[in-house]
Design an enzyme around this catalytic site. Structure first.
Site, mmCIF file in Angstrom:
data_model
loop_
_atom_site.group_PDB
_atom_site.id
_atom_site.type_symbol
_atom_site.label_atom_id
_atom_site.label_comp_id
_atom_site.label_asym_id
_atom_site.label_seq_id
_atom_site.Cartn_x
_atom_site.Cartn_y
_atom_site.Cartn_z
ATOM 1 N N ASN A 63 0.991 -1.234 0.148
ATOM 2 C CA ASN A 63 -0.075 0.004 -0.109
ATOM 3 C C ASN A 63 0.759 1.340 -0.171
ATOM 4 O O ASN A 63 1.385 1.648 1.053
ATOM 5 C CB ASN A 63 -0.859 -0.147 1.258
ATOM 6 C CG ASN A 63 -1.971 1.048 1.122
ATOM 7 O OD1 ASN A 63 -1.962 2.098 0.592
ATOM 8 N ND2 ASN A 63 -3.097 0.727 1.830
ATOM 9 N N ASP A 64 1.026 1.809 -1.143
ATOM 10 C CA ASP A 64 1.988 2.849 -1.386
ATOM 11 C C ASP A 64 1.654 4.237 -0.661
ATOM 12 O O ASP A 64 2.394 5.021 -0.378
ATOM 13 C CB ASP A 64 1.923 3.327 -2.900
ATOM 14 C CG ASP A 64 3.037 2.620 -3.877
ATOM 15 O OD1 ASP A 64 3.923 2.111 -3.099
ATOM 16 O OD2 ASP A 64 2.846 2.560 -5.041
ATOM 17 N N CYS A 65 0.477 4.034 0.028
ATOM 18 C CA CYS A 65 -0.047 5.306 0.578
ATOM 19 C C CYS A 65 -0.096 5.251 2.168
ATOM 20 O O CYS A 65 -0.496 5.985 2.864
ATOM 21 C CB CYS A 65 -1.627 5.592 0.162
ATOM 22 S SG CYS A 65 -1.399 6.083 -1.555
ATOM 23 N N ASN A 74 1.971 5.493 4.856
ATOM 24 C CA ASN A 74 3.255 6.216 4.852
ATOM 25 C C ASN A 74 3.606 6.792 6.348
ATOM 26 O O ASN A 74 3.020 7.528 6.823
ATOM 27 C CB ASN A 74 3.500 7.388 3.989
ATOM 28 C CG ASN A 74 2.890 7.347 2.600
ATOM 29 O OD1 ASN A 74 1.981 8.073 2.173
ATOM 30 N ND2 ASN A 74 3.470 6.339 1.940
ATOM 31 N N GLN A 92 5.761 9.320 -0.503
ATOM 32 C CA GLN A 92 6.407 8.430 -0.503
ATOM 33 C C GLN A 92 7.993 8.608 -0.004
ATOM 34 O O GLN A 92 8.615 7.894 0.756
ATOM 35 C CB GLN A 92 6.348 7.416 -1.551
ATOM 36 C CG GLN A 92 4.988 6.470 -1.715
ATOM 37 C CD GLN A 92 3.793 7.511 -2.137
ATOM 38 O OE1 GLN A 92 4.155 8.498 -2.999
ATOM 39 N NE2 GLN A 92 2.831 7.219 -1.948
#
Ligand code: BGC
Length: 808
Positions: A482-484, A486, A499
């Site tokens: 899940n790139d989001c 953070n 990111q």
């Protein structure tokens, strides 16, 4: 509402109105040259790299949508119209677009004239070919003028859209008979040009956009076409275009074909010029000669059809559900091949100048195409592994043209390394090519620092172990899948990337998802270690996996589901203790796929929680409750309005993890139900809500909290394609290659009473007839008529056919 239908026989989607809810596109090209083409002829093409070698200019986020790239105008007396509907939005008596496998046919009719444009990129060519067929269906002679139109991009798509102070002065063209050459920058460091030719004498041409359109005109009102006379303009700076004018007279009932070729040509550096200042056109002339007759086009169409037929026959299903058949036999593998070619670079949602190839994305994409093009999968693996760092971490992205890691984004996404193991395992299971493990592969493309591919995998595996947090769970780094999410970003300043900005230094934020991914990966990794003769490493890997499973049980279980993470402060993410974001889909899918909690009922509980809290009629949302405000400690996930993208959108990429998990606990009916909720062929009746193409998956469908619930975005380039293929073909239909044999273990519930799968694997052909009576705990198999033990069918020698009867 439907806007078209499937033609299963022809393997085409037939669009019957130009007014689709969004441009519905297709891809042409298989290897080096690719085109995006919408149902009204919009789009662009490029050679290898959508950023650095773009041939046509395309304006993203434009209004009206989807103008630019290519157009074709017909002037019939004083009537001017565009047979693809756009850009003039002409009233058409008949319109049809057929998107097929690497081909698109658009047909429009008006006043007794039908124009059919048939587009393809022939195998082995670096060119888009368009066969235009004009037919006079009226009872009078038709005297027509046809104006072609393409707008050239000055190669570097990013620079083309930003550097106007230079680019308005660099454009150059040459004309040679019916061929228009786009030669901007050829005089200096480029040795490539574009050619746009037609196989007939022309009445004139234009190459300067402003002359063709008029400075204040749009593509729907080009002055040249409205006046009916080409101006033979020569572009010098500004915006070079290519437009031919053809004069055509057609008797009643007569039909004529023209072939347009839009090609990319590269000359050797020492053979750039025919004469001083005159571009070497020999290769371009040879290219156009290959398509000077319609029959030559027909032959390449046949070749392309055979190419796709032989790819798609590798794995097929016949079942009573035609939607299932068309997804598995045609559209899902087709999307997987497109994603293989494009990764995340060029679609109508990916501008071709951004992301290039993702490390995790490319490894996952491989799961969907490895059985189709194993040799190319091998090369892809070597390319990906070559960007890995020596400590096992990885560049998050790399550029397709240079195959080098992308420094702008760098590394630090701590799930990345493990995906390499998952990709390599899939490749070896499919092909049996264990030799790949001994290939010498560089780190960070440094030929002075190489190791075997197995050593790369070892470093991937140990990277996770060397980066554990306070609970013994893997550190998340910048983000995991899940790139989001953070957890080290803490961004309060607009314009900072979520990111790559880490405003807190710490080794506390941990990911239960990566923990599940580690446990999932470990048994295969251990088998490979054993195969390589590293018994100690194999044993250690199994112990590490058991320990990780323990850490998940102790610190990653929330009572009714798996936790998502621990944040920078050690607070739980994805727990009932949280105010928002109490449950996330990713760890439920991956932990159960890894087998965690399968023996003690926690897997079932987690999946029931998914059904209760996350499942909606349009698919399974990512988390609930959605974040209603920005949580600085969680990052981008909470930046989206509720229901979109990673904030409680339906991320179609991770839905199949839950489908596979459901098969892991034997609930095929649920798995297949989830499958149907997001598989595009089941959604064409609701296209006005769903909006994107009903023949390919989209990355995201707006979730139940969204204003526009059910609306999809980001079609085509998404890991969704590969994972849904794996879910349906390997786990629900249940036929999957393993290291030692083909597993036959269907789990599809009662809806499909029987089906047949044919599967080629390692040179042999398997014909599997499944009677889905749901009577037995473990399916009963007969192999070539003999009762077999278990569900693993040992691989047959290449060339053999194996008949398998399977009763569930
Ligand atoms: C990215 C994936 C990522 C997913 C979820 C996609 O846009 O390409 O790498 O896993 O989003 O954040």
């Amino acid at each position: 509402m439907k806007f078209g239908h499937f033609d299963d026989e022809a393997r085409e989607y037939v669009i019957t109105t130009p007014c689709t809810p969004y441009p519905w596109i297709n891809y042409l090209g298989t290897e080096d040259f690719f085109s995006l083409i919408s149902h009204t002829g919009g789009g662009y093409c490029f050679y290898r790299d959508a950023r650095f070698r773009r041939l046509l200019r395309y304006r993203y986020n434009n209004s009206p949508a989807d103008v630019g790239g290519r157009a074709l105008y017909i002037r019939d007396g004083d009537d001017v119209w565009t047979p693809a509907w756009m850009p003039m939005k002409s009233t058409l008596e008949r319109y049809e677009c057929r998107h097929g496998l690497g081909t698109t046919k658009i047909q429009g009719s008006r006043n007794g004239v039908t124009a059919e444009m048939f587009y393809l990129v022939p195998l082995g060519e670096t060119a888009e070919v368009c066969r235009l067929t004009l037919t006079n269906e009226s009872s009078v002679v038709k005297t027509l003028k046809v104006f072609s139109f393409v707008e050239f991009c000055l190669w570097n798509a990013w620079d083309d859209q930003t550097n106007f102070q230079r680019n308005f002065s660099t454009g150059e063209v040459e004309i040679d008979g019916s061929a228009i050459y786009h030669v901007t920058e050829y005089r200096e460091r480029r040795n490539h040009y574009a050619v746009f030719g037609v196989n007939a004498p022309i009445a004139g041409f234009d190459t300067d956009r402003e002359t063709f359109l008029g400075l204040y005109n749009g593509l729907h009102e080009p002055e040249v076409v409205l006046e009916g006379a080409p101006r033979n303009s020569l572009a010098s700076g500004w915006a070079p275009i290519g437009s031919h004018c053809l004069e055509v007279s057609l008797a009643p009932g007569e039909s004529r074909d023209f072939v347009f070729v839009l090609g990319y040509v590269e000359n050797p550096a020492d053979d750039k010029w025919e004469q001083p200042g005159v571009v070497n056109k020999q290769p371009a002339r040879a290219l156009m000669a290959r398509f000077s007759e319609t029959a030559q086009v027909e032959a390449t169409v046949a070749e392309l059809r055979d190419h796709w037929a032989s790819l798609l026959e590798i794995s097929t299903v016949e079942s009573p559900d035609e939607r299932l058949n068309r997804m598995v036999n045609t559209w899902n593998p087709y999307q997987c091949m497109v994603t293989f070619n494009m990764s995340r670079s060029a679609s109508y949602f990916e501008s071709g100048i951004g992301r290039g190839m993702g490390f995790r994305d490319s490894n996952q994409d491989l799961l969907g195409f490895v059985h189709l093009v194993p040799e190319r999968a091998r090369q892809r693996i070597i390319d990906i592994a070559s960007t890995q760092f020596a400590d096992g971490s990885a560049y998050h992205q790399y550029q397709p043209l240079t195959k080098r890691g992308n420094n702008d984004i760098g590394s630090g996404f701590n799930d990345d390394p493990l995906w390499l193991i998952i990709g390599v395992v899939a490749y070896i299971k499919e092909t049996g090519d264990f030799d790949i493990l001994s290939e010498e592969v560089p780190f960070d493309n440094d030929e002075a620092n190489t190791a075997t591919l197995f050593e790369h995998l070892r470093r991937s595996f140990h990277f996770t172990l060397e980066n554990l947090g306070p609970h013994g769970l893997p550190l998340i780094g910048r983000a995991d899948w899940n790139d989001c999410l953070n957890l080290n970003c803490f961004s309060e300043t607009p314009d900072e990337p979520y990111q790559t900005t880490a405003n807190r230094e710490g080794r506390t934020a941990e990911s239960v998802f990566i923990a599940g991914q580690f446990v999932y990966t470990a048994p295969d990794y251990a088998d490979l270690a054993e195969y390589m003769g590293f018994a100690e490493e194999a044993g250690a890997a199994r112990k590490h996996a058991a320990r990780m499973e323990g850490a998940i049980s102790e610190h990653g279980w929330d009572g009714d589901w798996f936790l998502r993470a621990y944040d920078f402060f050690g607070q739980k993410v994805g727990s009932r203790e949280c105010e928002e974001g109490q449950i996330f889909i990713e760890p439920q899918g991956f932990c159960v796929m890894a087998g965690v909690g399968v023996d003690d009922g926690r897997a079932l509980r987690a999946l029931d929680s998914v059904a209760e809290r996350l499942a909606t009629p349009y698919g399974i949302v990512l988390n609930q409750p959605a974040y209603s405000r920005y949580h600085v400690e969680l990052g981008e996930i909470s930046s989206y309005p509720p229901g979109y993208k990673e904030n409680a959108g339906i991320f179609c990429h991770n839905n199949p993890w839950v489908m596979i998990a459901e098969t892991r606990v034997g609930r095929g009916d649920r798995a297949f139900d989830y499958y149907k909720r997001i598989a595009p062929a089941y959604l064409q009746e609701i296209s006005e809500i769903h909006r994107t193409e009903p023949y390919v998956y989209s990355q995201m469908v707006a979730g139940r909290d969204a204003v526009r619930e059910g609306e999809a975005k980001n079609s085509w380039l998404t890991g969704t394609a590969a994972w849904n293929y794996v879910a349906i073909a390997h786990h629900i239909l249940g036929i999957r290659p393993e290291f030692d044999g083909l597993r036959v273990s269907p789990c599809i519930g009662a809806e499909i009473p029987n089906f047949t799968v044919t599967r080629r694997c390692r040179g042999a052909l398997y014909r599997i007839r499944v009677t889905n009576s749901l009577k037995h705990g473990e399916p009963l198999l007969k192999v070539n008529g003999e009762a077999a033990k278990g569900t693993l069918v040992p691989y047959a020698p290449a060339g053999e056919t194996v008949d398998i009867d399977c009763e569930t």
